[in-house]
Enzyme design. Structure first.
Site, PDB file in Angstrom:
ATOM      1  N   GLU A 189       6.693   5.327  13.699  1.00 40.91           N
ATOM      2  CA  GLU A 189       4.953   5.164  14.000  1.00 40.91           C
ATOM      3  C   GLU A 189       5.094   5.475  15.352  1.00 40.91           C
ATOM      4  OE1 GLU A 189       2.704   2.230  11.371  1.00 40.91           O
ATOM      5  OE2 GLU A 189       4.498   1.094  11.961  1.00 40.91           O
TER       6      GLU A 189
ATOM      7  N   HIS B 159       0.923  -1.322  -0.070  1.00 41.13           N
ATOM      8  CA  HIS B 159       0.136   0.150  -0.025  1.00 41.13           C
ATOM      9  C   HIS B 159       0.931   1.097  -0.230  1.00 41.13           C
ATOM     10  CE1 HIS B 159       0.654   0.264   4.320  1.00 41.13           C
ATOM     11  NE2 HIS B 159       0.094   1.336   4.336  1.00 41.13           N
TER      12      HIS B 159
ATOM     13  N   HIS C  36       7.813  -2.214   2.535  1.00 40.82           N
ATOM     14  CA  HIS C  36       7.218  -0.626   2.290  1.00 40.82           C
ATOM     15  C   HIS C  36       8.598   0.100   2.649  1.00 40.82           C
ATOM     16  CE1 HIS C  36       3.426  -1.968   3.310  1.00 40.82           C
ATOM     17  NE2 HIS C  36       3.489  -1.879   4.608  1.00 40.82           N
TER      18      HIS C  36
HETATM   19  C1  BG6 Z   1       1.413  -2.310   7.456  1.00 43.54           C
HETATM   20  C2  BG6 Z   1       2.108  -2.780   8.546  1.00 43.54           C
HETATM   21  O1  BG6 Z   1       1.626  -2.834   6.063  1.00 43.54           O
HETATM   22  O2  BG6 Z   1       1.698  -0.803   7.374  1.00 43.54           O
HETATM   23  C3  BG6 Z   1       2.075  -2.035   9.934  1.00 43.54           C
HETATM   24  O3  BG6 Z   1       1.629  -4.320   8.622  1.00 43.54           O
HETATM   25  C4  BG6 Z   1       2.130  -0.700   9.710  1.00 43.54           C
HETATM   26  O4  BG6 Z   1       2.622  -2.623  11.073  1.00 43.54           O
HETATM   27  C5  BG6 Z   1       1.536  -0.179   8.521  1.00 43.54           C
HETATM   28  O5  BG6 Z   1       1.636  -0.133  10.788  1.00 43.54           O
HETATM   29  C6  BG6 Z   1       2.047   1.357   8.234  1.00 43.54           C
HETATM   30  O6  BG6 Z   1       1.242   1.878   7.338  1.00 43.54           O
HETATM   31  P1  BG6 Z   1       0.711   3.411   7.056  1.00 43.54           P
HETATM   32  O7  BG6 Z   1       0.248   3.680   6.093  1.00 43.54           O
HETATM   33  O8  BG6 Z   1       0.111   3.875   8.433  1.00 43.54           O
HETATM   34  O9  BG6 Z   1       2.234   4.057   7.233  1.00 43.54           O
END
Ligand code: BG6
Length: 478
Positions: free
Chosen positions: A211, A173, A235
């Site tokens: 985070e 994503h 990511h």
């Molecule tokens: C997810 C992870 O793919 O991405 C999570 O499994 C993480 O652990 C999240 O918190 C972070 O996504 P974003 O969009 O909040 O940065």
């Protein structure tokens, strides 16, 4: 632009991701007029339910997880009319005939596998066996795509038995985030940066995804994964690729993915002393990882910092420092390109180190800033000072109320048949091939993560990773 009409089947249609992200996202696309009039969404899951029950469930999901669009009751009424439900047994026979009878001819068929990867094979096989999927159908799969190279290869092989690579959409994503795509726009849409984008001018690159959330409620998944599998292999690897890849000759799925793959394949193995694993402990800011994960003896990392090198001409000897962690002091994702010091200064007495730093803020407060050196105002001679040339995208462009979030954009790309922002099978495998020996090393050494306070910037050793190279991390600020 509205997409062609479709039947989108969501396996796991009653699950957390479907209710939290997929359906509220589709509702937003529906409101913005991107869903053609007859497009339908079919939830499929184990529980017995009729269309009315499913519609009610999704109404509640939008009320819980949607943003301002949840006020639009007339819109919700119209949207849920598009929803259907089939109770299905992924590994058995139940429900498959109903699903086949429900599907329409002449529209795009897409199947979202929002289920455990162990069910992918069974679903793919049954879709074919019952003549529900054909050569123009698409499937969407979620991470985790394997937990190591062997399992990722096995998953790829399973999917390949029934689907061509051009039909498989592996979601990361992060690639759906506006600012992540903006990395390519900044690099390849400006004449200014690309000539300097190499080891002659760049000292090092930092990638931070910090985070503030912990792992409450998802410990059973996270504790078996850790930051490496959960964030770095996918990511952060994607961010690294977009920053480091050679310019693709065109913006096209395979051309872009070929360039990303070359980066991953050129990544050097990482030595143990170039990695710091961390785990948060309780502080005034929050509970410990072990409490959150409900595993008092866990050695899983909730933080990871590492230094790596890309062995190619462009990046020779340029370190990439990457870090990510849970329960850190602020939510902040940033990429900083730190340029080299001036080779020579003409300003006598100016002994300070001045550096240009391009930082791209991925979230929150999306924007970019370029640190430049100018004259300090006043009569004191040529004294220099570093100031930010700062741009917040929302100020420059105006807030975009209708900007799709990552999931919405990616699902619409599936319907459009555009794979540019999805991971190809060989990319995922190459990423695991780099990750595997690192994880195996930890396991062989029974590596114990360094502790850091919940609400801090990570363990002290992560600071040292940079300090001993005469560098330092950028401050984490939200
Ligand atoms: C997810 C992870 O793919 O991405 C999570 O499994 C993480 O652990 C999240 O918190 C972070 O996504 P974003 O969009 O909040 O940065």
């Amino acid at each position: 632009i509205p997409v062609d009409s479709f039947d989108l089947v969501i396996f796991g249609g009653t699950g957390d991701l479907a209710r939290r992200k997929i359906l509220p996202g589709l509702f937003r696309r529906f409101r913005s007029g991107q869903m053609p009039a007859e497009a339908r969404i079919i939830g499929a899951a184990r529980s017995e339910m009729d269309d009315a029950g499913y519609r009610q469930m999704i109404r509640e999901a939008i009320a819980e997880f949607g943003s301002e669009e949840k006020q639009d009751t007339a819109g919700i009424d119209a949207f849920v009319e598009r929803l259907h439900y089939v109770a299905i047994d992924a590994t058995g026979e139940g429900g498959w005939h109903q699903l086949r009878d429900l599907m329409r001819d002449g529209v795009i068929r897409a199947f979202y596998f929002s289920v455990a990867p162990s069910l992918f094979g069974a679903l793919a096989e049954r879709l074919h066996q019952h003549g529900i999927a054909d050569a123009s159908s698409r499937i969407v799969v979620e991470k985790p795509f394997g937990r190591d190279l062997a399992s990722a290869k096995a998953l790829n092989a399973t999917l390949a038995e029934h689907f061509d690579e051009s039909q498989i959409y592996r979601i990361d994503h992060y690639l759906g985030k506006e600012t992540v795509q903006n990395l390519m726009a900044v690099r390849f849409g400006n004449v200014l940066f690309e000539p300097l984008w190499n080891s002659h001018y760049i000292d090092h690159i930092q990638i931070t995804v910090a985070e503030t959330v912990g792992v409450t409620g998802r410990g059973s998944y996270y504790d078996k994964s850790g930051a490496m599998r959960d964030m770095v292999q996918n990511h952060l690897m994607q961010l690294l690729c977009l920053i480091a890849m050679e310019p693709p000759s065109i913006y096209d799925a395979d051309t872009v993915r070929d360039e990303k793959l070359k980066v991953i394949r050129a990544l050097q193995p990482v030595e143990p002393h170039q990695i710091v694993r961390g785990q948060y402990e309780a502080s005034a800011e929050g509970p410990s990882y072990r409490e959150d994960a409900e595993n008092p003896r866990s050695f899983t990392e909730s933080f990871l910092a590492l230094k790596c090198h890309i062995a190619n001409w462009r990046w020779a000897k340029v370190p990439f420092y990457i870090r990510t962690g849970k329960r850190m002091k602020a939510r902040s994702s940033e990429i900083a390109v730190v340029f080299k010091d001036l080779g020579h200064t003409i300003f006598e007495g100016d002994t300070a180190r001045h550096r240009n730093i391009l930082s791209i803020r991925l979230q929150p407060n999306e924007g970019m800033d370029l640190q430049v050196t100018i004259k300090e105002p006043g009569p004191g001679g040529m004294r220099l000072v570093d100031v930010p040339l700062d741009m917040t995208f929302a100020d420059a462009l105006g807030p975009d109320q209708d900007a799709p979030d990552a999931y919405e954009r990616l699902i619409m790309d599936v319907i459009r048949g555009n794979q540019t922002l999805f991971m190809r099978g060989d990319e995922v495998e190459a990423a695991w091939a780099w990750t595997d020996p690192i994880i195996e090393g930890w396991e062989a050494r029974n590596d114990v993560p360094k502790l850091y306070d919940a609400g801090s910037a990570g363990p002290e050793d992560a600071m040292m990773l940079m300090h001993r190279d005469g560098r330092r991390w950028r401050e984490i600020k939200g």
